[in-house]
Enzyme design. Sequence first.
Site, PDB file in Angstrom:
ATOM      1  N   LEU A  11       0.920  -1.091  -0.112  1.00 36.19           N
ATOM      2  CA  LEU A  11      -0.175   0.038  -0.139  1.00 36.19           C
ATOM      3  C   LEU A  11       1.023   1.274   0.074  1.00 36.19           C
ATOM      4  CD1 LEU A  11      -2.641  -1.115   2.647  1.00 36.19           C
ATOM      5  CD2 LEU A  11      -2.904  -0.818   0.089  1.00 36.19           C
ATOM      6  N   CYS A  29       5.005   5.891  -4.999  1.00 34.64           N
ATOM      7  CA  CYS A  29       5.217   7.026  -4.387  1.00 34.64           C
ATOM      8  C   CYS A  29       5.888   7.015  -3.148  1.00 34.64           C
ATOM      9  CB  CYS A  29       4.076   8.109  -4.263  1.00 34.64           C
ATOM     10  SG  CYS A  29       4.189   9.448  -2.990  1.00 34.64           S
ATOM     11  N   GLY A  84      20.109   9.936 -18.263  1.00 32.91           N
ATOM     12  CA  GLY A  84      18.904  10.883 -18.213  1.00 32.91           C
ATOM     13  C   GLY A  84      18.993  11.821 -17.165  1.00 32.91           C
ATOM     14  N   GLY A 120      16.741  14.113 -16.353  1.00 38.21           N
ATOM     15  CA  GLY A 120      15.431  14.564 -15.681  1.00 38.21           C
ATOM     16  C   GLY A 120      15.472  14.883 -14.058  1.00 38.21           C
ATOM     17  N   ILE A 136      14.218  12.669 -11.780  1.00 36.40           N
ATOM     18  CA  ILE A 136      14.506  11.597 -11.004  1.00 36.40           C
ATOM     19  C   ILE A 136      16.000  11.338 -11.032  1.00 36.40           C
ATOM     20  CG2 ILE A 136      14.383   9.036 -10.741  1.00 36.40           C
ATOM     21  CD1 ILE A 136      11.333   9.533 -11.381  1.00 36.40           C
ATOM     22  N   GLY A 180      12.630   8.211 -18.448  1.00 35.69           N
ATOM     23  CA  GLY A 180      11.210   8.580 -18.278  1.00 35.69           C
ATOM     24  C   GLY A 180      10.417   7.426 -17.644  1.00 35.69           C
ATOM     25  N   ASP A 197      -0.857   8.414 -12.742  1.00 36.35           N
ATOM     26  CA  ASP A 197       0.263   8.115 -14.038  1.00 36.35           C
ATOM     27  C   ASP A 197      -0.647   7.710 -15.072  1.00 36.35           C
ATOM     28  OD1 ASP A 197       1.871   9.580 -12.160  1.00 36.35           O
ATOM     29  OD2 ASP A 197       3.142   7.959 -11.832  1.00 36.35           O
ATOM     30  N   ALA A 212       2.354  12.538  -7.849  1.00 38.06           N
ATOM     31  CA  ALA A 212       1.581  12.097  -6.488  1.00 38.06           C
ATOM     32  C   ALA A 212       0.459  13.128  -6.349  1.00 38.06           C
ATOM     33  CB  ALA A 212       2.366  11.857  -5.510  1.00 38.06           C
ATOM     34  N   HIS A 216       8.915  36.819   9.607  1.00 40.68           N
ATOM     35  CA  HIS A 216      10.268  37.092   9.498  1.00 40.68           C
ATOM     36  C   HIS A 216      10.985  36.145  10.697  1.00 40.68           C
ATOM     37  CE1 HIS A 216      14.169  39.065   9.012  1.00 40.68           C
ATOM     38  NE2 HIS A 216      14.062  39.170  10.490  1.00 40.68           N
TER      39      HIS A 216
HETATM   40  P1  FAD Z   1       1.434   4.476  -8.417  1.00 38.08           P
HETATM   41  O1  FAD Z   1       1.818   4.983  -7.182  1.00 38.08           O
HETATM   42  O2  FAD Z   1       2.473   3.858  -9.250  1.00 38.08           O
HETATM   43  O3  FAD Z   1       0.508   3.101  -7.883  1.00 38.08           O
HETATM   44  C1  FAD Z   1      -0.026   2.198  -8.727  1.00 38.08           C
HETATM   45  C2  FAD Z   1      -0.171   1.042  -7.936  1.00 38.08           C
HETATM   46  O4  FAD Z   1      -0.969   0.038  -8.613  1.00 38.08           O
HETATM   47  C3  FAD Z   1       1.027   0.125  -7.597  1.00 38.08           C
HETATM   48  O5  FAD Z   1       1.393   0.101  -6.091  1.00 38.08           O
HETATM   49  C4  FAD Z   1       1.010  -1.093  -8.301  1.00 38.08           C
HETATM   50  O6  FAD Z   1       1.612  -2.158  -7.753  1.00 38.08           O
HETATM   51  C5  FAD Z   1      -0.491  -1.306  -8.473  1.00 38.08           C
HETATM   52  N1  FAD Z   1      -0.964  -2.073  -9.422  1.00 38.08           N
HETATM   53  C6  FAD Z   1      -0.745  -1.842 -11.110  1.00 38.08           C
HETATM   54  N2  FAD Z   1      -1.582  -2.754 -11.691  1.00 38.08           N
HETATM   55  C7  FAD Z   1      -1.996  -3.513 -10.844  1.00 38.08           C
HETATM   56  C8  FAD Z   1      -2.989  -4.711 -11.070  1.00 38.08           C
HETATM   57  N3  FAD Z   1      -3.186  -5.163 -12.079  1.00 38.08           N
HETATM   58  N4  FAD Z   1      -3.494  -5.291  -9.788  1.00 38.08           N
HETATM   59  C9  FAD Z   1      -3.011  -4.826  -8.751  1.00 38.08           C
HETATM   60  N5  FAD Z   1      -2.218  -3.881  -8.249  1.00 38.08           N
HETATM   61  C10 FAD Z   1      -1.710  -3.147  -9.405  1.00 38.08           C
HETATM   62  N6  FAD Z   1       5.856  12.367  -7.518  1.00 38.08           N
HETATM   63  C11 FAD Z   1       5.943  13.370  -6.774  1.00 38.08           C
HETATM   64  O7  FAD Z   1       4.600  14.030  -6.842  1.00 38.08           O
HETATM   65  N7  FAD Z   1       6.837  13.980  -5.801  1.00 38.08           N
HETATM   66  C12 FAD Z   1       7.940  13.562  -6.060  1.00 38.08           C
HETATM   67  O8  FAD Z   1       8.912  13.979  -5.135  1.00 38.08           O
HETATM   68  C13 FAD Z   1       8.118  12.470  -6.784  1.00 38.08           C
HETATM   69  N8  FAD Z   1       9.250  11.432  -6.722  1.00 38.08           N
HETATM   70  C14 FAD Z   1       9.446  10.415  -7.360  1.00 38.08           C
HETATM   71  C15 FAD Z   1      10.627   9.728  -7.376  1.00 38.08           C
HETATM   72  C16 FAD Z   1      10.843   8.590  -7.928  1.00 38.08           C
HETATM   73  C17 FAD Z   1      12.247   7.828  -7.694  1.00 38.08           C
HETATM   74  C18 FAD Z   1       9.854   7.961  -8.692  1.00 38.08           C
HETATM   75  C19 FAD Z   1       9.953   6.771  -9.525  1.00 38.08           C
HETATM   76  C20 FAD Z   1       8.440   8.789  -9.027  1.00 38.08           C
HETATM   77  C21 FAD Z   1       8.398   9.834  -8.137  1.00 38.08           C
HETATM   78  N9  FAD Z   1       7.331  10.808  -8.056  1.00 38.08           N
HETATM   79  C22 FAD Z   1       6.954  11.881  -7.583  1.00 38.08           C
HETATM   80  C23 FAD Z   1       6.069  10.294  -9.200  1.00 38.08           C
HETATM   81  C24 FAD Z   1       5.129   9.499  -8.143  1.00 38.08           C
HETATM   82  O9  FAD Z   1       5.597   8.225  -7.521  1.00 38.08           O
HETATM   83  C25 FAD Z   1       3.615   9.320  -9.131  1.00 38.08           C
HETATM   84  O10 FAD Z   1       3.304  10.237  -9.871  1.00 38.08           O
HETATM   85  C26 FAD Z   1       2.789   8.385  -8.212  1.00 38.08           C
HETATM   86  O11 FAD Z   1       3.256   7.543  -7.533  1.00 38.08           O
HETATM   87  C27 FAD Z   1       1.394   8.099  -8.956  1.00 38.08           C
HETATM   88  O12 FAD Z   1       0.597   7.515  -8.313  1.00 38.08           O
HETATM   89  P2  FAD Z   1      -0.813   6.714  -8.997  1.00 38.08           P
HETATM   90  O13 FAD Z   1      -1.469   6.352  -7.769  1.00 38.08           O
HETATM   91  O14 FAD Z   1      -1.027   7.020 -10.240  1.00 38.08           O
HETATM   92  O15 FAD Z   1       0.427   5.189  -9.219  1.00 38.08           O
END
Ligand code: FAD
Length: 467
Positions: A40, A44, A185, A187, A189, A273, A313, A321, A446
């Site tokens: 869970l 993120c 890359g 970017g 990350i 990416g 995403d 997030a 301040h």
């Molecule tokens: P996710 O967080 O990817 O969650 C999707 C979940 O769905 C996963 O746990 C996966 O296991 C589950 N899942 C997928 N398919 C299935 C299935 N068929 N059955 C059951 N479960 C499934 N964003 C920020 O805003 N600030 C930051 O500082 C930031 N830093 C980051 C640093 C790194 C290294 C990375 C990789 C990402 C970062 N991000 C950051 C991006 C952020 O993590 C994502 O934008 C965010 O987690 C997206 O949320 P989500 O709920 O769409 O998907």
Amino acid sequence: MTETLRPKVLVIGGGPGGYVAAIRAGQLGLDTVLVESGRLGGTCLTRGCIPSKALIHAAGLYEEAVMASAEMGRFGIHLNQAPTLRFEETVGWKDAIVDRLSGGVAGLLRKAKVKSVVGWASFSDAKTCTVETPEGPVTIRPEHVILATGATAVELPFLPFGGRVISSTEALSLPEVPATLAVVGGGYIGLELGIAFAKLGSKVTIIEAMDRLLPLYDAQLTAPVARWLEKHGVTVYLGAKALGQDQEGLLIQTAGGERQLVVPAERILVTVGRKPQTEGWGLDQMALAMDGPFVRVDERCATSTTNVWAIGDLVGEPMLAHKASAQGEMVAEIIAGRRRRFEPVAIAAVCFTEPEIVSVGLTPDQAPEGVETVVGQFPFQANGRALSMQAGDDGGFVRILARKSDHRILGIQAVGRHCSELAGEFATLMEVGGVLEDVAGVIHVHPTLGEAIHESALKALGHAIHI
Ligand code: FAD
């Protein structure tokens, strides 16, 4: 025997999109099931935002301690010997934060009376989902589906993940700090992690195909980061291409195809990416319209199939997030009968680099054609709080862009140590349709970095006090 559940709402994915949607749906009294195959908190919380920021924080402390142990010391603090880094303990500390937060999400879901199912969800049609759980298969036939499957790291065909080629996920749990690290890359990350490892003692090389780092931000904002990299011995190849690897490290072609060379690399971190997670769960059985690689949604996050919603995403940029959570909360409310649309004025983005970058709304070079604008910029060098916490000498500043005619704020950016915490005020100002006079009229505490926002607005109005 297969258990069958018939909830009002089924959420797939327990990331910041999915778990927030599920909690809000539960709060609103909707019978809700959440399916998550991993932990869970999703990307993120378990392998993204939170663990990366924990590592960045620890790396910063280590770097400070190293400096304090050097001959010059650090503001009168002298350590008699160099600090020892036990990286496995650092990773353990980071993991403990993840455990605590993931457990917290589980508790919040329970409190909202959401049923959590652990396992991989797979759809045979838009409203029939099967999950293989450790206790046997569960079939779920909900009225509404919220898809929040997130995204995964993009792999380069000539540098597949495995062995020393790693994604951000492995970078966050390495057994030791690599002596040499090549980051493919430039970017956010790649830079966040590259900078953290440079602070931890790796010799870092960054390879970026574009002609500058962090191409989503303007050059003025990224210049302090580029200066930090240079000053700290991080080698950057711009306009360069990674070609593959050999025994020595990463093979690259420098700008303009001039020459090929091998970058020494104990580890090669590929951060080119992230792509939406659209495979392996029956998306093709659901008859959803697509938008390139993303699931197409309208301003309510409705997909092309009735009562199937998609968020986070999976549905496109910005892949952040807080966007995922905002969409999740909104969709739950729509299902509960509320009238909502996803129409933020702007979504702030932060780079936790050294120094940090915050951006919301338009930058000066994005000002719409024909609209006259004013810009106010205030350096952290002239902000007492910044100087008192070493955040004033890295070339950082706050910059505010406003329409000349009515002073409506169109965008705010900052670069500087610790400035990520300004993101909330920036976003609020944009969302409430603030004007320069609003900022000028607020008494900012301040000494805080926030005073630089006040001064940048005063500067745009022509009467900054401290410059
Ligand atoms: P996710 O967080 O990817 O969650 C999707 C979940 O769905 C996963 O746990 C996966 O296991 C589950 N899942 C997928 N398919 C299935 C299935 N068929 N059955 C059951 N479960 C499934 N964003 C920020 O805003 N600030 C930051 O500082 C930031 N830093 C980051 C640093 C790194 C290294 C990375 C990789 C990402 C970062 N991000 C950051 C991006 C952020 O993590 C994502 O934008 C965010 O987690 C997206 O949320 P989500 O709920 O769409 O998907």
